[in-house]
Design a protein around this motif. Structure first.
Motif, PDB file in Angstrom:
ATOM      1  N   ALA A 181       0.841  -1.204   0.000  1.00  0.00           N
ATOM      2  CA  ALA A 181       0.000   0.000   0.000  1.00  0.00           C
ATOM      3  C   ALA A 181       0.872   1.248   0.000  1.00  0.00           C
ATOM      4  N   ALA A 182       1.987   1.190   0.768  1.00  0.00           N
ATOM      5  CA  ALA A 182       2.888   2.342   0.783  1.00  0.00           C
ATOM      6  C   ALA A 182       3.471   2.563  -0.605  1.00  0.00           C
ATOM      7  N   GLY A 183       3.753   1.460  -1.308  1.00  0.00           N
ATOM      8  CA  GLY A 183       4.239   1.592  -2.679  1.00  0.00           C
ATOM      9  C   GLY A 183       3.228   2.303  -3.555  1.00  0.00           C
ATOM     10  N   CYS A 184       1.948   1.947  -3.413  1.00  0.00           N
ATOM     11  CA  CYS A 184       0.903   2.604  -4.217  1.00  0.00           C
ATOM     12  C   CYS A 184       0.873   4.099  -3.926  1.00  0.00           C
ATOM     13  N   VAL A 185       0.954   4.445  -2.637  1.00  0.00           N
ATOM     14  CA  VAL A 185       0.881   5.860  -2.262  1.00  0.00           C
ATOM     15  C   VAL A 185       2.122   6.598  -2.767  1.00  0.00           C
ATOM     16  N   ALA A 186       3.300   5.987  -2.565  1.00  0.00           N
ATOM     17  CA  ALA A 186       4.533   6.686  -2.954  1.00  0.00           C
ATOM     18  C   ALA A 186       4.591   6.871  -4.456  1.00  0.00           C
ATOM     19  N   LEU A 187       4.229   5.836  -5.215  1.00  0.00           N
ATOM     20  CA  LEU A 187       4.239   5.969  -6.670  1.00  0.00           C
ATOM     21  C   LEU A 187       3.218   6.999  -7.123  1.00  0.00           C
ATOM     22  N   GLY A 188       2.157   7.142  -6.347  1.00  0.00           N
ATOM     23  CA  GLY A 188       1.144   8.125  -6.714  1.00  0.00           C
ATOM     24  C   GLY A 188       1.557   9.541  -6.388  1.00  0.00           C
ATOM     25  N   LEU A 189       2.275   9.708  -5.284  1.00  0.00           N
ATOM     26  CA  LEU A 189       2.562  11.080  -4.840  1.00  0.00           C
ATOM     27  C   LEU A 189       3.848  11.652  -5.431  1.00  0.00           C
ATOM     28  N   MET A 190       4.718  10.788  -5.947  1.00  0.00           N
ATOM     29  CA  MET A 190       5.995  11.317  -6.431  1.00  0.00           C
ATOM     30  C   MET A 190       6.224  10.997  -7.905  1.00  0.00           C
ATOM     31  N   PRO A 191       5.313  11.419  -8.767  1.00  0.00           N
ATOM     32  CA  PRO A 191       5.485  11.053 -10.178  1.00  0.00           C
ATOM     33  C   PRO A 191       6.743  11.652 -10.794  1.00  0.00           C
ATOM     34  N   VAL A 192       7.113  12.849 -10.376  1.00  0.00           N
ATOM     35  CA  VAL A 192       8.261  13.497 -11.011  1.00  0.00           C
ATOM     36  C   VAL A 192       9.518  12.672 -10.785  1.00  0.00           C
ATOM     37  N   GLN A 193       9.692  12.208  -9.543  1.00  0.00           N
ATOM     38  CA  GLN A 193      10.882  11.440  -9.209  1.00  0.00           C
ATOM     39  C   GLN A 193      10.862  10.087  -9.926  1.00  0.00           C
TER      40      GLN A 193
END
Lengths: 667, 314
Positions: A485-497
């Motif tokens: 779930a953290a992966g889903c959130v992180a991939l969602g919130l940091m698209p630029v990186q």
């Protein structure tokens, strides 16, 4: 080899060997469950994470290659870790770590033999997938591909006492091998008649457009069979539900991506040309697959089968993105191809995380309730809040809702579609609105499917009183789900990186990367005036407004709450049977898309005191394509059977005729 | 920048505060057209205040999702109102979410409401959730086709850029936008639960869509939902105006034009509300399985709009 700073490919190879070693050890530790559960399986999960690390090093660093002292004489296995392999290794390791941690808690209830066998095949499966990604010649690739296919076959048939599971496993094995034959032929074409099967050689081979197209079509068929591209998808909704949930998660989240990897590797790296019609073909097949998959997902009543159909939908979106990349690339629009390719890769890693999360979530529910049928679940959120809330993250992500990760890749893909007026062939331009519409329709239907999935399982009243006692996920299971779930959130919130990390891959495949015109906070693929998106700001504002509304309402008015029976328009009696069943929730879709499916229903007599209803929406393609093929195969074998009589003089005559034939013609 | 943030906040507040007024105006027009005596135009505000003062009644066995959803719904709609240029065009928050993200915000709110409707497990709640999702999956692609057409014309998916391109450049006639406008109107009727797709004033449970979803809500939760629904209608109207009639929205940095822009917005909204009431008076609600035809037509019109743009205007 320099040991002080080993090349990433050496590290990755070492980890693959380590996984094979774990697999080899596990049968001997059959009676020592504690060692299996406390040492080998955590070690396997950590190895997956290390694989992601090696992949990351390969993604950001130099390409490194390796020739192993293994294989046939004069035909060593060659490995290579470049940005493309590195990216898919990150995907593999990242998702497999979460699933592995989850499996550590989930597999505790297996008996000794099954656990040891699971441990054996699971780690071989992981090693096989890693080697598929690392292989640098056709020989190593096919060996790794078979290793992956066979080990996953044994994982699918873990519960082999159930006849349906054996049937599903056989179907899977059959289609996997039909695909493998196509891949073998594809590599045969790619080597260009010189008999050198290393990828390095294939990169330099000059093929005519005809043979390049043949190679592409064979690759599309072979990898399409593995990915579940319509009409080669029939194994997927059978095999995924049959396998234990962590295996379904790995197969759906990661193994399907190896097919996408293969498509990218063959089309952009090994082939020396890309033709626009390939892209149109892939786009068309991808769109059909996406729509077909999501429509069938909406009418399923088995939660894992529903997710399997949803995987078909996502594979369709990935192949459509791949096709769009080909179209742009063949047209010489490098910057636009970079957007489409970035969207495809992004969606691949997103799908690994959210589909992994959803599959392990269904696993936790299945474990606690023993039910896979949506019609017997309901209200599970009250007894399993951890699983429910973490699954909600996956549900929102896969439904393509901002600010989670599913939305970012969908957004990028739609942006790529919006760039099409730049294309030089106008007929392709005309196709694009229809294509964008199909993607939008599939995305909207995915939200429908996910509301059904989540609402019927986790919300509402318990359809079975036993559900109230369902226990929540254990510690390891929670940890695994939390990681995904953290992966889903992180991939969602940091698209630029994330997109910066994808740049070496697009650079490698199409010679151009996606520049970000915005800042670290704002994703802007072309320029900031054209389109931009910032999930972090988005999330902050939504949270701030929501909290503000909450505080203001509480401050200005009151927070009084009374509890009462549900109102339901004053209807006094509420039973759990009055809720929508899975069939009921899917009914509008079935009615609208009835021409896709064969509906079989068994409705009880109105005066029946104990009515039994059954209904199924079956895949028409199965009856239209596979049954005729099966009948043909049966007919052919019947004909061949005529030759056999069991009388020895007939066989002597056959041998005699063959001998005469050979003497006459094979001089 | 600071002025921009002030304008941003002011515009969002304006939308939030004026939204019930638009609802009241539409109700009033409809009452006139139907020959009834109209409720006061401020009636929606009174309803909201009444509901806020009441206790919230929550059914036994509800999960936190049920109580949480109205706030998310309201938050999403306020965010949407912040993205759409209504009065001014320099909205500092606008780069965070373009028009595709706007469609995503509506979807997010809808999914939360549908899940909340299924939370207690009443027959009407699940029925409403299913129907709402049915309407949504048909309407969302059509809406995307409409905004794609507009973004083809303006070469951008950024709403501020679209408005800049359509309102402040040399005047040109875009046949594609005519198709897109009709499609948008149809989608807006469906998404805002208006006739012929849904009837906002219905009291017959079996025909309800949106109302069936929120049957279990009361007190402040219901007030927030009602307010958010009004805000959704307001935002949709503003979106339609921004895409198809953007004249009057103040240019970037042009503060003198803002009072006029507010006036233009009010006039346009009043006219739009009257038109909505007229259409609702002359149509009857359709049965549910004609909704796919209705929205399928909208979808086709959207695709046609894109094709017309590619054929005639490139």
């Amino acid at each position: 080899m320099n040991l002080s700073s080993p090349h990433p490919v050496n590290v990755a190879w070492g980890i693959a060997l380590f996984l094979v070693a774990i697999a080899a050890l596990s049968p001997f530790l059959r009676l020592r469950r504690r060692v299996l559960l406390r040492a080998l399986m955590p070690a396997g999960a950590l190895a997956a994470l290390a694989l992601a690390g090696a992949g990351f090093a390969g993604l950001t660093g130099e390409t490194s290659a390796l020739a192993l002292p293994l294989g046939l004489p004069d035909l060593p296995f060659r490995l290579r870790l470049d940005a493309l392999s590195g990216f898919f290794l990150v995907l593999l390791g990242g998702a497999a770590f979460g699933v592995g941690v989850f499996a550590n808690g989930y597999m505790r209830n297996l008996d000794d033999t099954t656990l040891a066998l699971y441990c054996l095949w699971y780690h071989l499966f992981l090693a096989g997938m890693a080697l598929v990604l690392l292989a640098n010649d056709a020989y190593a690739f096919m060996v790794a591909w078979e290793m992956m296919a066979l080990s996953s076959y044994f994982l699918v048939t873990t519960n082999h006492v159930i006849p349906g599971v054996r049937r599903a496993g056989f179907l899977y094995l059959l289609i996997a091998h039909v695909g493998a034959v196509a891949l073998l032929l594809c590599f045969g074409v790619l080597q260009g008649g010189h008999g050198a099967y290393t990828f390095d050689y294939m990169r330099g081979a000059e093929l005519t457009p005809f043979w390049a197209s043949v190679a592409f079509l064979l690759a599309l068929f072979g990898f399409g069979a593995k990915a579940g591209l319509v009409p080669l998808h029939v194994w997927l909704p059978e095999a995924h539900p049959a396998a234990p949930s962590p295996v379904s998660a790995v197969m759906s989240g990661i193994m399907l991506k190896t097919a996408i990897y293969g498509l990218l590797r063959v089309s952009f790296d090994l082939l020396n040309m890309q033709l626009a019609w390939w892209g149109v073909l892939a786009l068309g097949l991808g769109l059909v697959t996406a729509l077909y998959g999501v429509v069938f997902a909406a009418v399923q009543s088995d939660m894992k089968r529903l997710l399997a159909w949803s995987s078909i939908e996502n594979i369709g979106i990935l192949v459509a993105g791949f096709g769009l990349t080909l179209i742009f690339h063949a047209d010489g629009k490098g910057a636009l191809a970079a957007i489409a390719l970035t969207a495809t890769l992004y969606h691949a890693i997103n799908h690994a995380f959210f589909k992994g999360l959803l599959f392990v979530g269904t696993g936790a529910v299945l474990h606690a309730t023993g039910q896979r049928n949506l019609g017997r679940l309901g209200g599970v959120m009250r007894s399993m809040p951890w699983v429910a809330w973490l699954t909600l993250v996956g549900v929102l992500a896969i439904a393509g809702l901002p600010p989670l990760n599913g939305f970012v890749s969908e957004w990028l893909l739609l942006q790529a579609f919006l760039m099409t007026p730049a294309l030089s062939q106008s007929f392709v331009n005309m196709l694009i609105p229809v294509a964008a519409g199909t993607i939008a329709l599939a995305g909207a239907l995915a939200a429908y499917v996910m509301v059904k999935f989540y609402g019927v399982i986790f919300l509402g009243q318990h359809r079975d009183p036993k559900l109230a006692q369902a226990h929540d996920a254990s510690g390891a299971e929670r940890l695994g789900m939390l990681w995904l779930a953290a992966g889903c959130v992180a991939l969602g919130l940091m698209p630029v990186q994330v997109i910066e990390l994808l740049a070496p891959v697009t650079e490698l495949l199409i010679g151009q990367s996606l520049p970000n015109a915005g800042s670290w906070l704002y994703l802007a693929p072309v320029n900031a005036d054209r389109a931009s998106y910032s999930p972090l700001v988005f999330l902050l504002v939504v949270t701030a407004v929501t909290l503000l509304a909450f505080v203001l309402v509480r401050r200005l008015y009151h927070g009084r709450v009374r509890h009462a029976d549900p109102w339901d328009c004053g209807f006094p009696e509420q039973t759990p049977r009055m809720q929508d069943t899975a069939e009921g929730f899917g009914q509008p879709i079935r009615q609208i898309f009835v021409s896709f499916m064969r509906v079989e229903r068994d409705t009880p007599d109105p005066f029946d005191r104990h009515p039994h209803y059954s209904g199924a929406s079956l895949d028409k393609l199965w009856f239209g394509i596979y049954e005729p093929i099966a009948r043909l195969a049966g007919w052919l074998s019947d004909q061949a059977g005529r030759l056999q009589h069991g009388r020895i003089h007939w066989y002597l005559i056959y041998s005699f005729v063959t001998l005469i034939f050979l003497l006459a013609f094979a001089r | 920048m600071t002025i921009g943030i002030l304008i941003q906040i002011a515009q969002t507040l304006l939308a939030v505060l004026l939204a019930p007024l638009l609802m009241g105006w539409v109700n009033q027009c409809r009452a006139w057209l139907q020959g009834r005596s109209a409720p006061p135009i401020l009636q929606p505000y009174r309803t909201l205040i009444k509901l806020f003062h009441k206790d919230a009644i929550v059914a036994h066995g509800a999960t936190p999702l049920l109580r949480f959803a109205p706030y998310v719904f309201f938050g999403c709609m306020a965010l949407a109102a912040g993205i759409v240029p209504m009065v001014a065009n320099d909205l500092p928050f606008s780069p965070a979410a373009d028009v595709i993200a706007l469609v995503g915000v509506f979807a997010l709110a809808r999914v939360f409401m549908a899940l909340a409707a299924m939370d207690i497990g009443t027959s009407f709640g699940t029925l409403g959730a299913r129907r709402e999702m049915l309407v949504a999956f048909l309407a969302e692609p059509a809406l995307l086709m409409v905004v794609f057409t507009a973004s083809f014309v303006a070469n951008s998916t950024q709403l501020t850029t679209i408005v800049e391109a359509l309102a402040h450049r040399a005047f040109a006639i875009y046949p594609s936008l005519a198709f897109a406008g009709v499609a948008f109107w149809m989608v807006a009727m469906a998404e805002n639960a208006r006739i012929p797709v849904d009837n906002p004033t219905t009291h017959l449970e079996l025909t309800m869509i949106h109302e069936a979803m929120i049957l279990e809500y009361s007190g402040r939760h219901l007030a927030l939902i009602e307010w958010a629904v009004a805000l959704k209608l307001f935002t949709y109207s503003a979106l339609g105006l921004a895409l198809f009639m953007p004249w009057g929205i103040a240019e970037t940095g042009n503060f003198a034009a803002m009072p006029l822009a507010v006036l233009a917005l009010l006039v346009k909204l009043a006219a739009g509300g009257f038109a909505l009431a007229t259409i609702e008076t002359f149509l009857a609600k359709w049965r549910l399985f004609r909704v796919p035809e209705f929205l399928g037509t909208a979808f086709l019109l959207g695709v046609l709009a894109m094709l017309v743009h590619l054929l005639l205007e490139v």
